[in-house]
Motif scaffolding. Structure first.
Motif, PDB file in Angstrom:
ATOM      1  N   GLY A  99      57.439  -0.338 -89.632  1.00  0.00           N
ATOM      2  CA  GLY A  99      57.030  -1.241 -88.396  1.00  0.00           C
ATOM      3  C   GLY A  99      55.456  -0.559 -87.912  1.00  0.00           C
ATOM      4  N   GLN A 100      55.296   0.774 -87.971  1.00  0.00           N
ATOM      5  CA  GLN A 100      54.266   1.163 -87.428  1.00  0.00           C
ATOM      6  C   GLN A 100      53.076   0.854 -88.081  1.00  0.00           C
ATOM      7  N   LEU A 101      53.380   1.066 -89.519  1.00  0.00           N
ATOM      8  CA  LEU A 101      52.072   0.411 -90.583  1.00  0.00           C
ATOM      9  C   LEU A 101      51.859  -1.033 -90.244  1.00  0.00           C
ATOM     10  N   ASP A 102      52.923  -1.900 -89.972  1.00  0.00           N
ATOM     11  CA  ASP A 102      52.466  -3.386 -89.879  1.00  0.00           C
ATOM     12  C   ASP A 102      51.759  -3.482 -88.532  1.00  0.00           C
ATOM     13  N   SER A 103      51.909  -2.680 -87.626  1.00  0.00           N
ATOM     14  CA  SER A 103      51.198  -2.538 -86.391  1.00  0.00           C
ATOM     15  C   SER A 103      49.979  -2.319 -86.545  1.00  0.00           C
ATOM     16  N   LEU A 104      49.698  -1.332 -87.224  1.00  0.00           N
ATOM     17  CA  LEU A 104      48.412  -0.833 -87.671  1.00  0.00           C
ATOM     18  C   LEU A 104      47.549  -1.792 -88.311  1.00  0.00           C
ATOM     19  N   ILE A 105      48.193  -2.560 -89.361  1.00  0.00           N
ATOM     20  CA  ILE A 105      47.370  -3.402 -90.069  1.00  0.00           C
ATOM     21  C   ILE A 105      47.110  -4.402 -89.386  1.00  0.00           C
ATOM     22  N   GLU A 106      47.888  -4.967 -88.430  1.00  0.00           N
ATOM     23  CA  GLU A 106      47.407  -6.111 -87.531  1.00  0.00           C
ATOM     24  C   GLU A 106      46.353  -5.773 -86.353  1.00  0.00           C
ATOM     25  N   GLU A 107      46.391  -4.485 -86.059  1.00  0.00           N
ATOM     26  CA  GLU A 107      45.259  -4.071 -85.192  1.00  0.00           C
ATOM     27  C   GLU A 107      43.875  -3.955 -85.866  1.00  0.00           C
ATOM     28  N   LEU A 108      44.011  -3.498 -87.130  1.00  0.00           N
ATOM     29  CA  LEU A 108      42.823  -3.540 -87.872  1.00  0.00           C
ATOM     30  C   LEU A 108      42.183  -5.026 -88.273  1.00  0.00           C
ATOM     31  N   LYS A 109      43.137  -5.874 -88.574  1.00  0.00           N
ATOM     32  CA  LYS A 109      42.588  -7.088 -88.805  1.00  0.00           C
ATOM     33  C   LYS A 109      42.086  -7.852 -87.796  1.00  0.00           C
ATOM     34  N   THR A 110      42.573  -7.556 -86.601  1.00  0.00           N
ATOM     35  CA  THR A 110      42.003  -7.979 -85.266  1.00  0.00           C
ATOM     36  C   THR A 110      40.662  -7.390 -84.979  1.00  0.00           C
ATOM     37  N   GLN A 111      40.609  -6.224 -85.170  1.00  0.00           N
ATOM     38  CA  GLN A 111      39.225  -5.529 -85.165  1.00  0.00           C
ATOM     39  C   GLN A 111      38.200  -6.134 -86.168  1.00  0.00           C
ATOM     40  N   ASP A 112      38.720  -6.216 -87.259  1.00  0.00           N
ATOM     41  CA  ASP A 112      37.895  -6.953 -88.379  1.00  0.00           C
ATOM     42  C   ASP A 112      37.246  -8.248 -87.939  1.00  0.00           C
ATOM     43  N   MET A 113      38.247  -9.000 -87.460  1.00  0.00           N
ATOM     44  CA  MET A 113      38.042 -10.627 -86.999  1.00  0.00           C
ATOM     45  C   MET A 113      36.965 -10.312 -85.774  1.00  0.00           C
ATOM     46  N   GLU A 114      37.128  -9.246 -84.938  1.00  0.00           N
ATOM     47  CA  GLU A 114      36.029  -9.143 -83.520  1.00  0.00           C
ATOM     48  C   GLU A 114      34.996  -8.809 -84.122  1.00  0.00           C
ATOM     49  N   ALA A 115      34.827  -7.830 -84.868  1.00  0.00           N
ATOM     50  CA  ALA A 115      33.454  -7.567 -85.771  1.00  0.00           C
ATOM     51  C   ALA A 115      33.060  -8.652 -86.389  1.00  0.00           C
ATOM     52  N   ALA A 116      33.422  -9.273 -87.233  1.00  0.00           N
ATOM     53  CA  ALA A 116      33.029 -10.548 -87.889  1.00  0.00           C
ATOM     54  C   ALA A 116      32.352 -11.416 -86.757  1.00  0.00           C
ATOM     55  N   GLN A 117      32.993 -11.891 -85.715  1.00  0.00           N
ATOM     56  CA  GLN A 117      32.760 -12.678 -84.758  1.00  0.00           C
ATOM     57  C   GLN A 117      31.463 -12.267 -83.974  1.00  0.00           C
ATOM     58  N   ARG A 118      31.404 -10.763 -83.526  1.00  0.00           N
ATOM     59  CA  ARG A 118      30.128 -10.143 -82.864  1.00  0.00           C
ATOM     60  C   ARG A 118      28.956 -10.591 -84.013  1.00  0.00           C
ATOM     61  N   HIS A 119      29.048 -10.115 -85.019  1.00  0.00           N
ATOM     62  CA  HIS A 119      28.210 -10.236 -86.024  1.00  0.00           C
ATOM     63  C   HIS A 119      27.716 -11.714 -86.265  1.00  0.00           C
ATOM     64  N   ALA A 120      28.500 -12.622 -86.139  1.00  0.00           N
ATOM     65  CA  ALA A 120      28.035 -14.155 -86.344  1.00  0.00           C
ATOM     66  C   ALA A 120      27.301 -14.567 -84.947  1.00  0.00           C
ATOM     67  N   ARG A 121      27.714 -13.909 -83.884  1.00  0.00           N
ATOM     68  CA  ARG A 121      26.968 -14.287 -82.723  1.00  0.00           C
ATOM     69  C   ARG A 121      25.437 -13.614 -82.775  1.00  0.00           C
ATOM     70  N   LYS A 122      25.564 -12.407 -83.351  1.00  0.00           N
ATOM     71  CA  LYS A 122      24.216 -11.714 -83.104  1.00  0.00           C
ATOM     72  C   LYS A 122      22.985 -12.553 -84.260  1.00  0.00           C
ATOM     73  N   LYS A 123      23.624 -13.092 -85.345  1.00  0.00           N
ATOM     74  CA  LYS A 123      22.870 -13.849 -86.177  1.00  0.00           C
ATOM     75  C   LYS A 123      22.431 -15.097 -85.653  1.00  0.00           C
ATOM     76  N   LYS A 124      23.045 -15.663 -84.698  1.00  0.00           N
ATOM     77  CA  LYS A 124      22.602 -16.926 -84.167  1.00  0.00           C
ATOM     78  C   LYS A 124      21.732 -16.751 -83.051  1.00  0.00           C
ATOM     79  N   GLY A 125      21.951 -15.494 -82.416  1.00  0.00           N
ATOM     80  CA  GLY A 125      21.031 -15.176 -81.044  1.00  0.00           C
ATOM     81  C   GLY A 125      19.832 -14.636 -81.425  1.00  0.00           C
TER      82      GLY A 125
END
Length: 117
Positions: free
Chosen positions: A91-117
């Motif tokens: 269960g802890q591993l599942d939570s960590l995986i979800e947290e890492l996915k969220t962080q990856d998605m947020e980093a990808a969105q920040r990167h995409a915004r920087k490319k546009k701006g």
């Protein structure tokens, strides 16, 4: 229970126990099914009998070996004590995986915004 673990540690004895899940079998049938010679099968069955994992029943000229449920129940009860720990850690591993996915998605969105701006 140490005897159970020791007996099952040998791959051929483990295979014999797995094969006997289908019901009691003769030494010859076990050997044929698992591609083992009769002396090997007899030796392994002796160890399994000493560990109380199998019983032997005489039928006419044959001896049929079958599983004894008690040692397997004891093993299951022992393992059950650890299942809660494993479930919690998974269960802890599942939570960590979800947290890492969220962080990856947020980093990808920040990167995409920087490319546009």
């Amino acid at each position: 229970m140490i005897e159970t673990f020791t007996a099952l540690a040998d791959p051929n004895r483990f295979r014999i126990v797995e094969y006997l899940l289908g019901g009691a079998r003769s030494v010859g049938a076990i050997g044929e099914a698992l591609n083992l010679n009769q002396p090997q099968v007899s030796k392994h069955l002796r160890v399994l009998k000493e560990a109380r994992l199998v019983d032997v029943e005489a039928r006419a000229q044959q001896r049929l070996y079958g599983l004894r449920p008690e040692p397997l129940r004891e093993l299951n009860a022992w393992l059950e004590r650890y299942r809660d720990i494993w479930d919690e850690r998974l269960g802890q591993l599942d939570s960590l995986i979800e947290e890492l996915k969220t962080q990856d998605m947020e980093a990808a969105q920040r990167h995409a915004r920087k490319k546009k701006g």
